[in-house]
Design an enzyme around this catalytic site. Structure first.
Site, PDB file in Angstrom:
ATOM      1  N   ASN A   1     -85.675   4.687  86.551  1.00 52.46           N
ATOM      2  CA  ASN A   1     -84.558   3.872  87.067  1.00 52.46           C
ATOM      3  C   ASN A   1     -83.474   3.622  86.014  1.00 52.46           C
ATOM      4  O   ASN A   1     -82.300   3.556  86.334  1.00 52.46           O
ATOM      5  CB  ASN A   1     -85.063   2.569  87.684  1.00 52.46           C
ATOM      6  CG  ASN A   1     -85.837   1.716  86.717  1.00 52.46           C
ATOM      7  OD1 ASN A   1     -86.444   2.227  85.776  1.00 52.46           O
ATOM      8  ND2 ASN A   1     -85.823   0.421  86.920  1.00 52.46           N
TER       9      ASN A   1
ATOM     10  N   CYS B   1     -86.113  -3.672  87.746  1.00 49.94           N
ATOM     11  CA  CYS B   1     -87.186  -4.668  87.625  1.00 49.94           C
ATOM     12  C   CYS B   1     -86.612  -6.082  87.607  1.00 49.94           C
ATOM     13  O   CYS B   1     -87.327  -7.043  87.803  1.00 49.94           O
ATOM     14  CB  CYS B   1     -88.024  -4.408  86.379  1.00 49.94           C
ATOM     15  SG  CYS B   1     -87.040  -4.242  84.897  1.00 49.94           S
TER      16      CYS B   1
ATOM     17  N   GLU C   1     -89.958  -6.999  74.127  1.00 47.36           N
ATOM     18  CA  GLU C   1     -89.122  -5.880  73.687  1.00 47.36           C
ATOM     19  C   GLU C   1     -87.768  -6.413  73.236  1.00 47.36           C
ATOM     20  O   GLU C   1     -87.378  -7.521  73.553  1.00 47.36           O
ATOM     21  CB  GLU C   1     -88.917  -4.902  74.842  1.00 47.36           C
ATOM     22  CG  GLU C   1     -90.218  -4.331  75.369  1.00 47.36           C
ATOM     23  CD  GLU C   1     -90.031  -3.044  76.125  1.00 47.36           C
ATOM     24  OE1 GLU C   1     -89.834  -1.997  75.469  1.00 47.36           O
ATOM     25  OE2 GLU C   1     -90.078  -3.062  77.357  1.00 47.36           O
TER      26      GLU C   1
ATOM     27  N   GLU D   1     -93.926  -3.343  80.381  1.00 44.27           N
ATOM     28  CA  GLU D   1     -92.989  -4.045  81.261  1.00 44.27           C
ATOM     29  C   GLU D   1     -93.182  -3.444  82.643  1.00 44.27           C
ATOM     30  O   GLU D   1     -93.053  -2.238  82.813  1.00 44.27           O
ATOM     31  CB  GLU D   1     -91.532  -3.840  80.806  1.00 44.27           C
ATOM     32  CG  GLU D   1     -91.221  -4.403  79.435  1.00 44.27           C
ATOM     33  CD  GLU D   1     -91.462  -5.885  79.316  1.00 44.27           C
ATOM     34  OE1 GLU D   1     -91.445  -6.608  80.339  1.00 44.27           O
ATOM     35  OE2 GLU D   1     -91.705  -6.335  78.189  1.00 44.27           O
TER      36      GLU D   1
HETATM   37  P1  NDP Z   1     -95.013   4.738  87.729  1.00 44.39           P
HETATM   38  O1  NDP Z   1     -95.591   3.516  87.159  1.00 44.39           O
HETATM   39  O2  NDP Z   1     -95.889   5.703  88.435  1.00 44.39           O
HETATM   40  O3  NDP Z   1     -94.255   5.586  86.586  1.00 44.39           O
HETATM   41  C1  NDP Z   1     -93.731   5.067  85.384  1.00 44.39           C
HETATM   42  C2  NDP Z   1     -93.987   6.041  84.247  1.00 44.39           C
HETATM   43  O4  NDP Z   1     -95.394   6.146  84.034  1.00 44.39           O
HETATM   44  C3  NDP Z   1     -93.513   7.469  84.529  1.00 44.39           C
HETATM   45  O5  NDP Z   1     -93.094   8.072  83.329  1.00 44.39           O
HETATM   46  C4  NDP Z   1     -94.775   8.126  85.042  1.00 44.39           C
HETATM   47  O6  NDP Z   1     -94.738   9.519  84.940  1.00 44.39           O
HETATM   48  C5  NDP Z   1     -95.808   7.522  84.120  1.00 44.39           C
HETATM   49  N1  NDP Z   1     -97.169   7.568  84.614  1.00 44.39           N
HETATM   50  C6  NDP Z   1     -97.609   7.610  85.885  1.00 44.39           C
HETATM   51  N2  NDP Z   1     -98.955   7.640  85.920  1.00 44.39           N
HETATM   52  C7  NDP Z   1     -99.388   7.626  84.635  1.00 44.39           C
HETATM   53  C8  NDP Z   1    -100.666   7.652  84.018  1.00 44.39           C
HETATM   54  N3  NDP Z   1    -101.781   7.693  84.748  1.00 44.39           N
HETATM   55  N4  NDP Z   1    -100.734   7.637  82.679  1.00 44.39           N
HETATM   56  C9  NDP Z   1     -99.618   7.591  81.940  1.00 44.39           C
HETATM   57  N5  NDP Z   1     -98.376   7.576  82.462  1.00 44.39           N
HETATM   58  C10 NDP Z   1     -98.259   7.578  83.792  1.00 44.39           C
HETATM   59  O7  NDP Z   1     -93.824   4.320  88.677  1.00 44.39           O
HETATM   60  P2  NDP Z   1     -93.130   5.190  89.811  1.00 44.39           P
HETATM   61  O8  NDP Z   1     -92.068   5.973  89.167  1.00 44.39           O
HETATM   62  O9  NDP Z   1     -94.105   5.963  90.614  1.00 44.39           O
HETATM   63  O10 NDP Z   1     -92.528   4.041  90.716  1.00 44.39           O
HETATM   64  C11 NDP Z   1     -93.390   3.332  91.589  1.00 44.39           C
HETATM   65  C12 NDP Z   1     -93.047   1.885  91.597  1.00 44.39           C
HETATM   66  O11 NDP Z   1     -93.196   1.346  90.280  1.00 44.39           O
HETATM   67  C13 NDP Z   1     -91.615   1.556  91.965  1.00 44.39           C
HETATM   68  O12 NDP Z   1     -91.436   1.555  93.336  1.00 44.39           O
HETATM   69  C14 NDP Z   1     -91.448   0.206  91.329  1.00 44.39           C
HETATM   70  O13 NDP Z   1     -91.991  -0.776  92.169  1.00 44.39           O
HETATM   71  C15 NDP Z   1     -92.273   0.300  90.056  1.00 44.39           C
HETATM   72  N6  NDP Z   1     -91.437   0.613  88.877  1.00 44.39           N
HETATM   73  C16 NDP Z   1     -91.035  -0.411  88.087  1.00 44.39           C
HETATM   74  C17 NDP Z   1     -90.197  -0.157  87.028  1.00 44.39           C
HETATM   75  C18 NDP Z   1     -89.723  -1.261  86.157  1.00 44.39           C
HETATM   76  O14 NDP Z   1     -88.653  -1.142  85.560  1.00 44.39           O
HETATM   77  N7  NDP Z   1     -90.478  -2.329  86.010  1.00 44.39           N
HETATM   78  C19 NDP Z   1     -89.713   1.181  86.719  1.00 44.39           C
HETATM   79  C20 NDP Z   1     -90.221   2.199  87.592  1.00 44.39           C
HETATM   80  C21 NDP Z   1     -91.052   1.898  88.624  1.00 44.39           C
HETATM   81  P3  NDP Z   1     -94.272  10.427  86.200  1.00 44.39           P
HETATM   82  O15 NDP Z   1     -93.155   9.740  86.864  1.00 44.39           O
HETATM   83  O16 NDP Z   1     -93.843  11.679  85.560  1.00 44.39           O
HETATM   84  O17 NDP Z   1     -95.465  10.576  87.058  1.00 44.39           O
END
Ligand code: NDP
Length: 483
Positions: free
Chosen positions: A150, A282, A460, A248
């Site tokens: 995001n 977020c 952070e 976070e």
């Molecule tokens: P994720 O938590 O799946 O992804 C965040 C990061 O973690 C990405 O780089 C992802 O890689 C990585 N990741 C995923 N699974 C693993 C794992 N098992 N081990 C290590 N790293 C991992 O979020 P999503 O992108 O799927 O979004 C889903 C929901 O998460 C959103 O709808 C929102 O609610 C929340 N979110 C919150 C954010 C915030 O700023 N607090 C930011 C993004 C999401 P990859 O994408 O390559 O799989």
């Protein structure tokens, strides 16, 4: 044929085991590029090299480190338009937001460039005669950075900049949905005067390469931003190796609009907080807690403002809200719209998929009214251009409702009363509190983080980042024989 963008492993640009396509969510016919997926062997190789490079980097003089961070920051700021447009192309946010994000990312680097010169320790006399104590911070070692889509450039930068500033090596796994921004930032970092392998980019899915990275005993600290379930999994993996972890995650931020609020200001704050970044923040204002005395006037203006928002192609002039990042996210958003209706909330406007001239993941911003704080749409992070109005009858009820959540990242109050603003600042259970300002939008020189399910580990940004990216050493020094 589109160019294949490679990983940056142990100081070399290399192809991976496979590749993925990255497409523009504003126009699915626009192929942003092909991106290599790193293999497990490549990850292991880069972790080994990172350890050695970290020792070399820690021994660099502080002015040499400062120059590296300053050069990265200056280049990001100078190229904000170009890189912001690329970011907009792969994430969907309007160019102005993309440009602002890249510029802000540059500021993280210039801020931490200056911090390279400000790393002061403490000294003290010992309780033992003739002994002095020196307390200083040293690098943690090899830091794994796992960033979301995001804010692909800003979030990564607020982790990478302090990690390098405090003398660490970095292995970065960006979200696979936004690899182009990651390659662009890596190209800038790779050109600097840094030891080979100090900084690596490992693109690949979270499930595969991300999981392997967080399970590695070669990693000393993990900084993650993303969802709560993934965060909990990372924390479990980290504890197996006693790896330091900072996370976070999501939130359910509330903006409380009081009976003495400037209604036009409140509506402007709500619209920006709820729909900026297509609601994929977020810090988004996803609960609007409104005093009954101003509820109807506020709702009327909120709906009018929401309907007037121009949804469109992220790279087109005049677009106020771009598409959602992916089909999966769009489907989840629309499922939340159905859920809200089935829970008894009234969808006052928006919340539907839009057909546009370009094939993309478009939906209209949506407002729920007549909702209550027990509904799942008010308890779960939707990460969507959706917000809910909850009517309350007093300031006390508003504050109780703000705090009635498992999360605790940001909260805001709109009021002209100093007494209420002060009480709110002191009693809202969130890591960030705002008064007459949106719940989204924070500075880089002060701490950022939340409570409850929103955050875990040290804060952070600002000087607070030192807590995570360093470890404290206490030295006892005696002159030996008495003089
Ligand atoms: P994720 O938590 O799946 O992804 C965040 C990061 O973690 C990405 O780089 C992802 O890689 C990585 N990741 C995923 N699974 C693993 C794992 N098992 N081990 C290590 N790293 C991992 O979020 P999503 O992108 O799927 O979004 C889903 C929901 O998460 C959103 O709808 C929102 O609610 C929340 N979110 C919150 C954010 C915030 O700023 N607090 C930011 C993004 C999401 P990859 O994408 O390559 O799989």
């Amino acid at each position: 044929m589109s160019e294949l963008h490679q990983n940056y492993i142990a100081g070399e640009w290399v192809s991976g085991t496979s590749e993925i396509e990255n497409r523009n969510p504003s126009d699915l016919t626009d192929l942003v590029g092909l991106f290599a997926q790193a293999s497990a062997d490549q990850l292991d190789a880069t972790l080994d090299r990172a350890r050695q490079a970290q020792v070399e980097w820690a021994a660099y003089g502080m002015e040499r480190k400062q120059a590296v961070l300053m050069a990265i920051g200056n280049e990001l700021m100078a190229r904000a338009e170009e890189l912001g447009t690329l970011l907009s192309r792969e994430e969907g946010k309007p160019i102005a937001e993309g440009k602002g994000e890249v510029y802000r990312a540059g500021q993280f680097f210039t801020y931490y460039a200056a911090e390279c010169l400000r790393q002061l320790g403490e000294n003290a006399d010992s309780v033992r005669d003739g002994v002095e104590i020196d307390v200083r911070r040293e690098a943690v070692g090899v830091v794994a950075i796992i960033s979301p889509w995001n804010f692909p450039t800003a979030t990564a930068s607020w982790k990478i900049a302090p990690a390098l500033c405090y003398g660490n090596a970095v292995v970065w796994k960006p979200a696979n949905i936004t690899p182009a921004s990651a390659v662009a930032l890596t190209e800038i970092i790779a050109r600097q005067d840094i030891p080979k392998g100090l900084f690596s980019l490992v693109m690949g899915s979270g499930r595969d390469i991300g999981q392997r990275l967080v399970e590695s005993p070669k990693v000393n600290a993990i900084s993650f931003t993303g969802s709560v379930p993934v965060g909990k999994g990372i924390a479990s993996a980290a504890i197996q190796n006693l790896t330091k972890v900072q996370m976070e995650m999501g939130s359910k931020n509330a903006l409380a609009v009081m009976d003495d609020a400037d209604i036009d200001l409140a509506v402007t704050l709500a619209l920006g907080g709820a729909f900026g970044g297509t609601g994929q923040k977020c810090t988004a204002s996803s609960r609007l807690i409104v005093h009954s005395a101003v509820h109807d006037a506020f709702v009327e203006k909120l709906i009018a403002g929401t309907k007037a928002m121009k949804v469109g192609h992220g790279q087109e002039e005049g677009t106020q809200m771009g598409p959602v990042v992916s089909e999966q996210q769009l489907n989840e958003n629309l499922a939340y719209v159905d859920l809200g209706k089935s829970e008894g909330a009234e969808l006052a406007c928006g919340g539907v998929r839009l057909e546009m001239p370009h094939d993309g993941y478009y939906m209209s911003p949506g407002v729920f009214v007549n909702s209550n704080n027990a509904m799942r749409i008010n308890r779960e992070e939707m990460f969507a251009p959706l917000t809910s109005v909850i009517k309350v009858d007093s300031y006390e009820e508003a504050l109780t409702t703000v705090n009635d959540t498992n999360f605790g990242l940001t909260s805001g109050v709109v009021t002209q009363s100093l007494a209420r603003a002060t009480h709110f600042r002191r009693n809202a259970r969130t890591g960030v509190v705002t008064v007459n300002l949106p719940t989204a939008g924070t500075d880089y020189h002060v701490p950022f983080g939340g409570r409850g399910d929103s955050s875990y580990g040290p804060r952070e940004q600002g000087k607070a980042a030192a807590e995570f990216y360093t470890t404290v050493k206490t030295a006892y020094i005696s002159a030996g024989k008495p003089f």
